[in-house]
Design an enzyme around this catalytic site. Structure first.
Site, PDB file in Angstrom:
ATOM      1  N   HIS A  17       0.843  -1.202   0.000  1.00  0.00           N
ATOM      2  CA  HIS A  17       0.000   0.000   0.000  1.00  0.00           C
ATOM      3  C   HIS A  17       0.882   1.257   0.000  1.00  0.00           C
ATOM      4  CE1 HIS A  17      -3.158  -2.592   2.256  1.00  0.00           C
ATOM      5  NE2 HIS A  17      -3.622  -2.394   1.043  1.00  0.00           N
ATOM      6  N   LYS A  41     -17.921  -6.304   6.432  1.00  0.00           N
ATOM      7  CA  LYS A  41     -16.650  -6.976   6.686  1.00  0.00           C
ATOM      8  C   LYS A  41     -16.171  -6.703   8.100  1.00  0.00           C
ATOM      9  CE  LYS A  41     -12.738  -6.508   3.794  1.00  0.00           C
ATOM     10  NZ  LYS A  41     -12.256  -6.212   2.444  1.00  0.00           N
ATOM     11  N   ARG A  90      -2.104  -6.102  -8.303  1.00  0.00           N
ATOM     12  CA  ARG A  90      -0.972  -7.030  -8.112  1.00  0.00           C
ATOM     13  C   ARG A  90      -0.859  -8.038  -9.243  1.00  0.00           C
ATOM     14  NH1 ARG A  90      -3.114  -7.577  -2.103  1.00  0.00           N
ATOM     15  NH2 ARG A  90      -4.936  -7.278  -3.402  1.00  0.00           N
ATOM     16  N   SER A 128      -3.085  -8.036   2.741  1.00  0.00           N
ATOM     17  CA  SER A 128      -3.409  -7.821   4.165  1.00  0.00           C
ATOM     18  C   SER A 128      -3.959  -9.096   4.810  1.00  0.00           C
ATOM     19  CB  SER A 128      -4.421  -6.692   4.319  1.00  0.00           C
ATOM     20  OG  SER A 128      -3.870  -5.474   3.903  1.00  0.00           O
TER      21      SER A 128
END
Ligand code: ADP
Length: 158
Positions: A17, A41, A90, A128
């Site tokens: 990040h 979440k 990514r 993460s």
């Protein structure tokens, strides 16, 4: 004046990040890192904790600021008068998800442009969720997150 937002969960912030934030700050005049509060979440770190970590991590970058968003991101961007949204990619899996997300945001507000930034190669497997899992087993997260995040993870999983 090119102002862009970089929204995400940042649960927790990783070196991946920070790499995107630093590179984006070199391209745009101002970057607003937006800690998204996702009602569906359950996060390891509260929005306040994620906000505080990101403020400290970006304090030396003068054109970077941090905010918390507990609404739809497009509504947040409209209120902040920001039209550029940055997302990090990514690989292909991220891209297909991010592509659909950008289409949804475009449908909600055609004035918002999503800009994809590919990660630098050394961060391509940093995620993460992996880091949370690793930390839960007291695994070594050095080289994946900044020291202050590593400390915060140790406090969550003593
Ligand atoms: P989400 O918003 O899906 O929960 P995150 O909060 O983890 O995702 O990430 C916010 C943004 O940062 C997303 O665009 C994500 O693709 C990107 N990102 C996450 N990890 C990396 C990394 N290692 N390198 C580059 N970009 C990343």
């Amino acid at each position: 004046m090119l102002k862009a937002a970089f929204p995400g969960s940042f649960d927790p912030p990783t070196l991946g990040h920070l790499n995107i934030i630093q590179r984006a700050a070199g391209i745009f005049d101002e970057i607003l890192v937006v800690v998204a509060v996702n009602r569906l979440k359950k996060t390891l770190f509260s929005a306040e904790e994620r906000y505080a970590m990101l403020c400290e991590l970006t304090e030396n970058w003068k054109n970077v600021s941090v905010a918390v968003c507990d609404t739809l991101i497009v509504e947040f961007l409209q209120k902040a008068d920001i039209k550029l949204l940055i997302r990090g990619v990514r690989g292909m899996e991220d891209f297909s998800f991010e592509f659909e997300l950008s289409m949804m945001n475009k449908a909600l507000d055609p004035g918002i442009e999503t800009i994809f930034m590919t990660c630098d190669p050394q961060y391509s497997v940093l995620r993460s969720s992996f880091i949370r899992e690793l930390a839960s087993f007291q695994g070594n997260v050095t080289g994946m997150v900044p020291p202050l995040v590593a400390r915060a993870l140790r406090e969550k999983y003593p």
